[in-house]
Motif scaffolding. Structure first.
Motif, PDB file in Angstrom:
ATOM      1  N   ILE A   9       0.882  -1.170   0.000  1.00 44.59           N
ATOM      2  CA  ILE A   9       0.000   0.000   0.000  1.00 44.59           C
ATOM      3  C   ILE A   9       0.920   1.220   0.000  1.00 44.59           C
ATOM      4  CG2 ILE A   9      -1.753   1.277   1.288  1.00 44.59           C
ATOM      5  CD1 ILE A   9      -2.441  -1.388   2.730  1.00 44.59           C
ATOM      6  N   SER A  10       0.895   1.989  -1.068  1.00 45.39           N
ATOM      7  CA  SER A  10       1.763   3.165  -1.161  1.00 45.39           C
ATOM      8  C   SER A  10       0.931   4.435  -1.063  1.00 45.39           C
ATOM      9  CB  SER A  10       2.519   3.162  -2.496  1.00 45.39           C
ATOM     10  OG  SER A  10       3.614   2.276  -2.453  1.00 45.39           O
ATOM     11  N   LEU A  11       1.249   5.246  -0.082  1.00 44.04           N
ATOM     12  CA  LEU A  11       0.575   6.541   0.063  1.00 44.04           C
ATOM     13  C   LEU A  11       1.476   7.631  -0.528  1.00 44.04           C
ATOM     14  CD1 LEU A  11      -1.612   8.450   1.318  1.00 44.04           C
ATOM     15  CD2 LEU A  11      -0.169   8.495   3.375  1.00 44.04           C
ATOM     16  N   VAL A  12       0.950   8.343  -1.518  1.00 45.93           N
ATOM     17  CA  VAL A  12       1.726   9.434  -2.121  1.00 45.93           C
ATOM     18  C   VAL A  12       1.726  10.621  -1.156  1.00 45.93           C
ATOM     19  CG1 VAL A  12       1.982  10.976  -4.095  1.00 45.93           C
ATOM     20  CG2 VAL A  12       1.080   8.668  -4.441  1.00 45.93           C
ATOM     21  N   VAL A  13       2.930  11.077  -0.780  1.00 49.39           N
ATOM     22  CA  VAL A  13       3.016  12.183   0.185  1.00 49.39           C
ATOM     23  C   VAL A  13       3.601  13.466  -0.423  1.00 49.39           C
ATOM     24  CG1 VAL A  13       3.074  10.705   2.233  1.00 49.39           C
ATOM     25  CG2 VAL A  13       5.229  11.287   1.095  1.00 49.39           C
ATOM     26  N   ASN A  14       4.086  13.376  -1.645  1.00 48.24           N
ATOM     27  CA  ASN A  14       4.603  14.581  -2.333  1.00 48.24           C
ATOM     28  C   ASN A  14       4.697  14.275  -3.820  1.00 48.24           C
ATOM     29  OD1 ASN A  14       7.035  12.851  -1.240  1.00 48.24           O
ATOM     30  ND2 ASN A  14       7.831  13.920  -3.036  1.00 48.24           N
ATOM     31  N   MET A  15       4.710  15.328  -4.625  1.00 46.90           N
ATOM     32  CA  MET A  15       5.061  15.115  -6.026  1.00 46.90           C
ATOM     33  C   MET A  15       6.580  14.961  -6.069  1.00 46.90           C
ATOM     34  SD  MET A  15       2.392  14.669  -7.648  1.00 46.90           S
ATOM     35  CE  MET A  15       2.995  14.380  -9.319  1.00 46.90           C
ATOM     36  N   ALA A  16       7.058  14.044  -6.922  1.00 42.56           N
ATOM     37  CA  ALA A  16       8.492  13.755  -6.989  1.00 42.56           C
ATOM     38  C   ALA A  16       9.272  14.979  -7.463  1.00 42.56           C
ATOM     39  CB  ALA A  16       8.726  12.569  -7.909  1.00 42.56           C
ATOM     40  N   ALA A  17      10.590  14.921  -7.327  1.00 42.81           N
ATOM     41  CA  ALA A  17      11.460  16.061  -7.632  1.00 42.81           C
ATOM     42  C   ALA A  17      11.218  16.613  -9.033  1.00 42.81           C
ATOM     43  CB  ALA A  17      12.921  15.627  -7.495  1.00 42.81           C
ATOM     44  N   GLY A  18      11.048  17.894  -9.119  1.00 44.12           N
ATOM     45  CA  GLY A  18      10.858  18.551 -10.410  1.00 44.12           C
ATOM     46  C   GLY A  18       9.432  18.489 -10.919  1.00 44.12           C
ATOM     47  N   ARG A  19       8.539  17.916 -10.141  1.00 40.47           N
ATOM     48  CA  ARG A  19       7.144  17.760 -10.596  1.00 40.47           C
ATOM     49  C   ARG A  19       6.188  18.720  -9.910  1.00 40.47           C
ATOM     50  NH1 ARG A  19       7.220  13.405 -14.291  1.00 40.47           N
ATOM     51  NH2 ARG A  19       9.384  13.674 -14.882  1.00 40.47           N
ATOM     52  N   SER A  20       6.729  19.612  -9.078  1.00 42.79           N
ATOM     53  CA  SER A  20       5.837  20.609  -8.485  1.00 42.79           C
ATOM     54  C   SER A  20       6.618  21.900  -8.336  1.00 42.79           C
ATOM     55  CB  SER A  20       5.332  20.135  -7.124  1.00 42.79           C
ATOM     56  OG  SER A  20       6.415  19.972  -6.250  1.00 42.79           O
ATOM     57  N   VAL A  21       5.891  22.997  -8.135  1.00 43.31           N
ATOM     58  CA  VAL A  21       6.589  24.261  -7.911  1.00 43.31           C
ATOM     59  C   VAL A  21       7.253  24.200  -6.546  1.00 43.31           C
ATOM     60  CG1 VAL A  21       5.831  26.335  -9.131  1.00 43.31           C
ATOM     61  CG2 VAL A  21       4.160  25.010  -7.835  1.00 43.31           C
ATOM     62  N   GLY A  22       8.459  24.677  -6.484  1.00 42.67           N
ATOM     63  CA  GLY A  22       9.154  24.714  -5.199  1.00 42.67           C
ATOM     64  C   GLY A  22       9.816  23.401  -4.846  1.00 42.67           C
ATOM     65  N   LEU A  23      10.479  23.410  -3.717  1.00 42.67           N
ATOM     66  CA  LEU A  23      11.219  22.230  -3.279  1.00 42.67           C
ATOM     67  C   LEU A  23      10.325  21.337  -2.426  1.00 42.67           C
ATOM     68  CD1 LEU A  23      14.599  24.009  -2.369  1.00 42.67           C
ATOM     69  CD2 LEU A  23      13.903  22.966  -4.549  1.00 42.67           C
ATOM     70  N   ILE A  24      10.810  20.127  -2.193  1.00 42.27           N
ATOM     71  CA  ILE A  24      10.048  19.182  -1.361  1.00 42.27           C
ATOM     72  C   ILE A  24      10.468  19.402   0.089  1.00 42.27           C
ATOM     73  CG2 ILE A  24       9.647  16.734  -0.893  1.00 42.27           C
ATOM     74  CD1 ILE A  24      10.591  16.251  -3.870  1.00 42.27           C
ATOM     75  N   THR A  25       9.517  19.711   0.946  1.00 40.32           N
ATOM     76  CA  THR A  25       9.877  19.945   2.353  1.00 40.32           C
ATOM     77  C   THR A  25       9.281  18.859   3.240  1.00 40.32           C
ATOM     78  OG1 THR A  25       7.933  21.242   2.974  1.00 40.32           O
ATOM     79  CG2 THR A  25       9.750  22.447   1.916  1.00 40.32           C
ATOM     80  N   MET A  26       9.990  18.572   4.334  1.00 40.90           N
ATOM     81  CA  MET A  26       9.504  17.565   5.275  1.00 40.90           C
ATOM     82  C   MET A  26       8.193  18.007   5.932  1.00 40.90           C
ATOM     83  SD  MET A  26      11.211  14.972   4.868  1.00 40.90           S
ATOM     84  CE  MET A  26      10.439  13.961   6.103  1.00 40.90           C
ATOM     85  N   ASP A  27       8.042  19.321   6.095  1.00 39.78           N
ATOM     86  CA  ASP A  27       6.800  19.820   6.684  1.00 39.78           C
ATOM     87  C   ASP A  27       5.606  19.461   5.813  1.00 39.78           C
ATOM     88  OD1 ASP A  27       7.917  20.797   8.886  1.00 39.78           O
ATOM     89  OD2 ASP A  27       7.917  22.918   8.282  1.00 39.78           O
ATOM     90  N   ASP A  28       5.763  19.682   4.492  1.00 37.28           N
ATOM     91  CA  ASP A  28       4.671  19.341   3.570  1.00 37.28           C
ATOM     92  C   ASP A  28       4.394  17.835   3.617  1.00 37.28           C
ATOM     93  OD1 ASP A  28       4.394  21.920   2.802  1.00 37.28           O
ATOM     94  OD2 ASP A  28       5.623  21.748   0.986  1.00 37.28           O
ATOM     95  N   ILE A  29       5.479  17.047   3.612  1.00 36.48           N
ATOM     96  CA  ILE A  29       5.316  15.587   3.621  1.00 36.48           C
ATOM     97  C   ILE A  29       4.574  15.150   4.883  1.00 36.48           C
ATOM     98  CG2 ILE A  29       6.614  13.415   3.890  1.00 36.48           C
ATOM     99  CD1 ILE A  29       8.552  14.365   1.800  1.00 36.48           C
ATOM    100  N   ARG A  30       5.003  15.713   6.030  1.00 38.46           N
ATOM    101  CA  ARG A  30       4.374  15.323   7.294  1.00 38.46           C
ATOM    102  C   ARG A  30       2.877  15.640   7.301  1.00 38.46           C
ATOM    103  NH1 ARG A  30       8.552  17.774  10.098  1.00 38.46           N
ATOM    104  NH2 ARG A  30      10.211  16.265   9.861  1.00 38.46           N
ATOM    105  N   ARG A  31       2.533  16.785   6.740  1.00 39.40           N
ATOM    106  CA  ARG A  31       1.113  17.178   6.698  1.00 39.40           C
ATOM    107  C   ARG A  31       0.297  16.153   5.910  1.00 39.40           C
ATOM    108  NH1 ARG A  31       2.288  22.468   6.813  1.00 39.40           N
ATOM    109  NH2 ARG A  31       2.895  22.506   4.618  1.00 39.40           N
ATOM    110  N   VAL A  32       0.818  15.745   4.757  1.00 37.72           N
ATOM    111  CA  VAL A  32       0.081  14.790   3.920  1.00 37.72           C
ATOM    112  C   VAL A  32       0.063  13.409   4.574  1.00 37.72           C
ATOM    113  CG1 VAL A  32      -0.092  13.754   1.639  1.00 37.72           C
ATOM    114  CG2 VAL A  32       0.747  16.081   1.865  1.00 37.72           C
ATOM    115  N   LEU A  33       1.190  13.053   5.221  1.00 37.98           N
ATOM    116  CA  LEU A  33       1.238  11.760   5.918  1.00 37.98           C
ATOM    117  C   LEU A  33       0.122  11.670   6.950  1.00 37.98           C
ATOM    118  CD1 LEU A  33       4.893  10.807   6.932  1.00 37.98           C
ATOM    119  CD2 LEU A  33       3.276   9.398   5.668  1.00 37.98           C
ATOM    120  N   ASP A  34      -0.004  12.729   7.759  1.00 37.49           N
ATOM    121  CA  ASP A  34      -1.024  12.722   8.816  1.00 37.49           C
ATOM    122  C   ASP A  34      -2.414  12.575   8.222  1.00 37.49           C
ATOM    123  OD1 ASP A  34       0.893  12.969  10.672  1.00 37.49           O
ATOM    124  OD2 ASP A  34       0.634  15.126  11.014  1.00 37.49           O
TER     125      ASP A  34
END
Ligand code: HPA
Length: 239
Positions: free
Chosen positions: A200-225
């Motif tokens: 079971i894979s939960l997508v927590v961010n768009m992969a590198a280069g696939r969204s505006v801006g950088l990937i942050t742990m804060d964003d990931i944590r929010r989606v994880l929750d």
């Protein structure tokens, strides 16, 4: 007997009535954590935190062989691996749950086999996930109205760093839909020991280069929750 291996965002199984916490010694060393035995929704289940109880193990230092061996020694025949991943395919954005059906393995230097001198194993891995278990996940998801994506190619990278944008472009060309760091060698080790395994894979961010801006742990944590709530509903329904 079913076991759940929880990844980032799932180091404990809410709703598990804990009966035992078992330290299993294996020929490969100790698993990531004690294996918890209990009941989920009235059914017996084992639970193992892939990264350890305090999330202290990185994807490339997890003792995958000890984890799988320990579960089998306790009588486990079916494993559900839960992973947080990045989305490559446009339709697999944050909070989407994917039940992948294929893997491309980019990991290296991991202890990836039980095969050894005198016991050479060439396991068939054409279909890396057990279709029967995948179907059970899909049926359970339908029953409890958890929206999931049926099928997808999981690109397993070494980590612990995230990928470059060029690496993600390469993965996409290779056919990968999602990217994560822990699907392998877990899946092949289960196969080598003849255990059923699905993911079971939960997508927590768009992969590198696939969204505006950088990937942050804060964003990931929010989606994880937010997203792990749905994963838990699915696990409750499938046990
Ligand atoms: N790449 C690799 N692994 C991951 C990612 C990612 O973007 N997100 C969560 N795990």
């Amino acid at each position: 007997m079913l076991a759940i291996i929880g990844g980032s965002g799932l180091t404990a199984l809410k709703g598990l009535t804990l009966q035992d916490s078992i330290a299993v010694e294996t020929p490969y060393g100790m698993p990531s954590a004690n294996i918890e035995k209990g009941e989920l929704n009235g059914s017996p289940v084992f639970f193992l935190a892939r990264h350890g109880k305090n999330h202290s193990l990185t994807p490339h230092t997890v003792n995958y062989r000890a984890n799988i061996w320990a579960l089998q020694s306790l009588g486990v025949t079916r494993i559900l691996g839960v992973n947080a991943v990045g989305g490559i395919n446009d339709s697999m954005g944050p909070e989407v749950i994917v039940i992948p059906d294929q893997i491309v393995d980019y990991t290296w230097g991991r202890q990836a086999s039980f095969s050894e001198e005198g016991n050479v194993i060439h396991a068939d891995f054409t279909y890396p996930y057990t279709e029967e278990l995948r179907q059970q996940l899909l049926e359970a998801a339908y029953k409890v109205s958890v929206s999931v994506c049926d099928g997808g190619v999981y690109g397993a990278t070494q980590g612990p760093r995230l990928e470059t944008a060029a690496e993600i472009n390469r993965l996409e060309k290779d056919g990968c839909d999602i990217v994560g760091m822990t699907a392998m060698p877990e899946a092949i080790l289960a196969r080598e020991l003849d255990m059923q395994y699905a993911n079971i894979s939960l997508v927590v961010n768009m992969a590198a280069g696939r969204s505006v801006g950088l990937i942050t742990m804060d964003d990931i944590r929010r989606v994880l929750d937010a997203g792990m709530g749905q994963v838990r509903v699915l696990l409750d329904a499938v046990v």
